[in-house]
Design a protein around this motif. Structure first.
Motif, mmCIF file in Angstrom:
data_model
loop_
_atom_site.group_PDB
_atom_site.id
_atom_site.type_symbol
_atom_site.label_atom_id
_atom_site.label_comp_id
_atom_site.label_asym_id
_atom_site.label_seq_id
_atom_site.Cartn_x
_atom_site.Cartn_y
_atom_site.Cartn_z
ATOM 1 N N VAL A 19 0.841 -1.199 0.000
ATOM 2 C CA VAL A 19 0.000 0.000 0.000
ATOM 3 C C VAL A 19 0.877 1.250 0.000
ATOM 4 C CG1 VAL A 19 -1.705 1.350 1.298
ATOM 5 C CG2 VAL A 19 -1.935 -1.132 1.151
ATOM 6 N N LEU A 20 0.583 2.128 -0.966
ATOM 7 C CA LEU A 20 1.291 3.397 -1.054
ATOM 8 C C LEU A 20 0.342 4.514 -0.616
ATOM 9 C CD1 LEU A 20 3.753 5.066 -2.062
ATOM 10 C CD2 LEU A 20 2.594 5.174 -4.283
ATOM 11 N N LYS A 21 0.776 5.297 0.352
ATOM 12 C CA LYS A 21 -0.020 6.440 0.789
ATOM 13 C C LYS A 21 0.517 7.698 0.107
ATOM 14 C CE LYS A 21 -2.306 6.389 4.462
ATOM 15 N NZ LYS A 21 -3.774 6.360 4.661
ATOM 16 N N LEU A 26 -2.900 13.542 -3.194
ATOM 17 C CA LEU A 26 -3.898 12.858 -4.020
ATOM 18 C C LEU A 26 -5.072 12.285 -3.246
ATOM 19 C CD1 LEU A 26 -4.378 11.903 -6.997
ATOM 20 C CD2 LEU A 26 -3.111 9.832 -6.436
ATOM 21 N N ASN A 27 -4.838 11.728 -2.058
ATOM 22 C CA ASN A 27 -5.897 10.963 -1.395
ATOM 23 C C ASN A 27 -6.475 11.570 -0.114
ATOM 24 O OD1 ASN A 27 -4.267 8.018 -2.480
ATOM 25 N ND2 ASN A 27 -6.260 8.737 -3.172
ATOM 26 N N HIS A 28 -5.937 12.687 0.315
ATOM 27 C CA HIS A 28 -6.494 13.299 1.537
ATOM 28 C C HIS A 28 -6.407 14.811 1.375
ATOM 29 C CE1 HIS A 28 -8.014 13.563 5.472
ATOM 30 N NE2 HIS A 28 -6.934 13.410 6.179
ATOM 31 N N LEU A 123 -11.433 6.947 -15.319
ATOM 32 C CA LEU A 123 -10.237 7.455 -14.620
ATOM 33 C C LEU A 123 -10.276 7.022 -13.161
ATOM 34 C CD1 LEU A 123 -9.905 11.160 -15.911
ATOM 35 C CD2 LEU A 123 -8.676 9.140 -16.734
ATOM 36 N N ASP A 124 -9.104 6.725 -12.610
ATOM 37 C CA ASP A 124 -9.040 6.409 -11.179
ATOM 38 C C ASP A 124 -7.655 6.775 -10.642
ATOM 39 O OD1 ASP A 124 -10.085 5.652 -8.749
ATOM 40 O OD2 ASP A 124 -10.135 3.518 -9.166
ATOM 41 N N ASP A 125 -7.535 6.770 -9.323
ATOM 42 C CA ASP A 125 -6.255 7.157 -8.721
ATOM 43 C C ASP A 125 -5.233 6.025 -8.819
ATOM 44 O OD1 ASP A 125 -7.702 5.621 -6.881
ATOM 45 O OD2 ASP A 125 -7.040 6.751 -5.127
ATOM 46 N N PHE A 126 -5.641 4.802 -8.417
ATOM 47 C CA PHE A 126 -4.706 3.673 -8.373
ATOM 48 C C PHE A 126 -5.223 2.503 -9.189
ATOM 49 C CE2 PHE A 126 -2.873 5.707 -4.669
ATOM 50 C CZ PHE A 126 -1.581 5.214 -4.617
ATOM 51 N N LEU A 127 -4.312 1.726 -9.735
ATOM 52 C CA LEU A 127 -4.648 0.415 -10.310
ATOM 53 C C LEU A 127 -3.794 -0.620 -9.578
ATOM 54 C CD1 LEU A 127 -5.755 -1.650 -12.337
ATOM 55 C CD2 LEU A 127 -4.104 -0.808 -14.007
ATOM 56 N N ALA A 128 -4.471 -1.571 -8.943
ATOM 57 C CA ALA A 128 -3.761 -2.623 -8.206
ATOM 58 C C ALA A 128 -4.195 -3.981 -8.765
ATOM 59 C CB ALA A 128 -4.056 -2.496 -6.717
ATOM 60 N N ASN A 129 -5.261 -4.540 -8.216
ATOM 61 C CA ASN A 129 -5.761 -5.827 -8.740
ATOM 62 C C ASN A 129 -6.787 -5.648 -9.855
ATOM 63 O OD1 ASN A 129 -4.299 -7.706 -6.987
ATOM 64 N ND2 ASN A 129 -5.445 -6.689 -5.364
ATOM 65 N N GLY A 130 -7.151 -4.426 -10.128
ATOM 66 C CA GLY A 130 -8.044 -4.165 -11.263
ATOM 67 C C GLY A 130 -9.523 -4.250 -10.941
ATOM 68 N N GLU A 131 -9.852 -4.436 -9.678
ATOM 69 C CA GLU A 131 -11.261 -4.617 -9.321
ATOM 70 C C GLU A 131 -12.093 -3.357 -9.574
ATOM 71 O OE1 GLU A 131 -13.138 -7.174 -8.251
ATOM 72 O OE2 GLU A 131 -11.483 -8.474 -8.770
ATOM 73 N N ALA A 132 -11.553 -2.201 -9.238
ATOM 74 C CA ALA A 132 -12.315 -0.963 -9.448
ATOM 75 C C ALA A 132 -12.570 -0.746 -10.943
ATOM 76 C CB ALA A 132 -11.567 0.223 -8.851
ATOM 77 N N LEU A 133 -11.534 -0.941 -11.764
ATOM 78 C CA LEU A 133 -11.718 -0.751 -13.213
ATOM 79 C C LEU A 133 -12.709 -1.764 -13.775
ATOM 80 C CD1 LEU A 133 -8.189 0.122 -14.710
ATOM 81 C CD2 LEU A 133 -9.931 1.623 -13.754
ATOM 82 N N GLU A 155 -0.120 3.112 -11.259
ATOM 83 C CA GLU A 155 -0.331 1.662 -11.388
ATOM 84 C C GLU A 155 0.733 0.950 -10.565
ATOM 85 O OE1 GLU A 155 -0.492 0.158 -15.393
ATOM 86 O OE2 GLU A 155 -0.359 -1.935 -14.741
ATOM 87 N N LYS A 156 0.288 0.001 -9.742
ATOM 88 C CA LYS A 156 1.258 -0.836 -9.036
ATOM 89 C C LYS A 156 1.471 -2.056 -9.922
ATOM 90 C CE LYS A 156 -1.159 -0.727 -5.260
ATOM 91 N NZ LYS A 156 -1.611 -1.087 -3.905
ATOM 92 N N GLY A 157 2.545 -1.970 -10.707
ATOM 93 C CA GLY A 157 2.788 -2.963 -11.752
ATOM 94 C C GLY A 157 3.105 -4.349 -11.217
HETATM 95 P P1 5GP Z 1 -7.898 -2.344 -7.446
HETATM 96 O O1 5GP Z 1 -9.389 -2.271 -7.531
HETATM 97 O O2 5GP Z 1 -7.214 -2.135 -8.777
HETATM 98 O O3 5GP Z 1 -7.403 -3.562 -6.739
HETATM 99 O O4 5GP Z 1 -7.451 -1.154 -6.495
HETATM 100 C C1 5GP Z 1 -7.685 0.155 -6.912
HETATM 101 C C2 5GP Z 1 -8.510 0.904 -5.901
HETATM 102 O O5 5GP Z 1 -8.109 0.611 -4.574
HETATM 103 C C3 5GP Z 1 -8.315 2.382 -6.131
HETATM 104 O O6 5GP Z 1 -9.567 2.959 -6.405
HETATM 105 C C4 5GP Z 1 -7.717 2.920 -4.850
HETATM 106 O O7 5GP Z 1 -8.618 3.796 -4.229
HETATM 107 C C5 5GP Z 1 -7.468 1.709 -3.962
HETATM 108 N N1 5GP Z 1 -6.034 1.388 -3.846
HETATM 109 C C6 5GP Z 1 -5.422 0.243 -4.273
HETATM 110 N N2 5GP Z 1 -4.131 0.233 -3.942
HETATM 111 C C7 5GP Z 1 -3.888 1.396 -3.295
HETATM 112 C C8 5GP Z 1 -2.698 1.967 -2.705
HETATM 113 O O8 5GP Z 1 -1.595 1.403 -2.694
HETATM 114 N N3 5GP Z 1 -2.846 3.191 -2.142
HETATM 115 C C9 5GP Z 1 -4.029 3.860 -2.104
HETATM 116 N N4 5GP Z 1 -4.038 5.070 -1.534
HETATM 117 N N5 5GP Z 1 -5.162 3.357 -2.652
HETATM 118 C C10 5GP Z 1 -5.101 2.125 -3.241
#
Ligand code: 5GP
Length: 189
Positions: A19-21, A26-28, A123-133, A155-157
């Motif tokens: 997790v990156l804050k 960007l987030n607060h 558009l979104d702030d982060f891409l991690a596992n792709g669930e939000a997209l 993107e957390k590659g």
């Molecule tokens: P995903 O759905 O791709 O797994 O995660 C993306 C969503 O989770 C983003 O909308 C974001 O708000 C949150 N998120 C995922 N990883 C991080 C992270 O490392 N830092 C923050 N601040 N938010 C994250």
């Protein structure tokens, strides 16, 4: 985007292994002048695509999407995470799995604000596992609209969402892609 990478290195804080804050801009707390540069950069990155609407999810996508909306000159719609009295009953739904809460939840957009004529940029702030997209893509598909692409600030590659969604044909652009991170050492792709 070099300035974004510098800000991540200087202001980002790594929690645990993944997790990156970036709460300072960007987030607060929001660095609005910098978010304006991000919005401009998204416009540059997607300049060849016709976009009629920007779609994001509450809460953290809203600031970015709103400023990007000024550069694209299109309306911005955000998906809601709770069903409330002031949301129209007639909605398009998407499903998102939360790894932190270990449960599925629904996101919703009123049918008034998305139609099959729309050409949508997510558009979104982060891409991690792709669930939000994925959940946002569900909504675009339910509306019969055309998904033109998705832009994420970070993107957390090292997580799998980006690879998986690109292999399914989603055109995803990240303004910064992290290849590895630990406190004091963040590397970019
Ligand atoms: P995903 O759905 O791709 O797994 O995660 C993306 C969503 O989770 C983003 O909308 C974001 O708000 C949150 N998120 C995922 N990883 C991080 C992270 O490392 N830092 C923050 N601040 N938010 C994250």
């Amino acid at each position: 985007m070099d300035k974004l990478k510098t800000k991540i290195i200087e202001e980002g804080r790594v929690l645990g292994s993944s997790v990156l804050k970036v709460d300072s801009f960007l987030n607060h707390q929001l660095d609005v002048a910098f978010l304006n540069e991000i919005g401009k950069e998204f416009k540059e990155v997607f300049k060849d695509k016709e976009i009629t609407k920007i779609l994001t999810a509450e809460v953290s996508g809203i600031a970015i999407a709103a400023i990007a909306g000024l550069h694209f000159q299109v309306p911005v719609v955000f998906a809601k995470k709770t069903q409330s009295l002031n949301l129209d009953k007639d909605t398009y739904e998407g499903e998102v799995y939360s790894y932190t809460k270990e449960q599925h939840f629904k996101i919703r957009v009123s049918r008034r604000y998305l139609s099959k004529e729309d050409k949508v940029l997510i558009l979104d702030d982060f891409l991690a596992n792709g669930e939000a997209l994925k959940g946002l893509r569900d909504i675009v598909e339910a509306a019969g609209a055309t998904l033109q692409g998705a832009g994420v600030v970070i993107e957390k590659g090292f997580q799998q969402g980006g690879d998986q969604l690109r292999s399914e044909g989603m055109d995803i652009r990240a303004l910064a892609t992290i290849s590895s991170m630990e406190e004091g050492n963040i590397t970019f792709r």
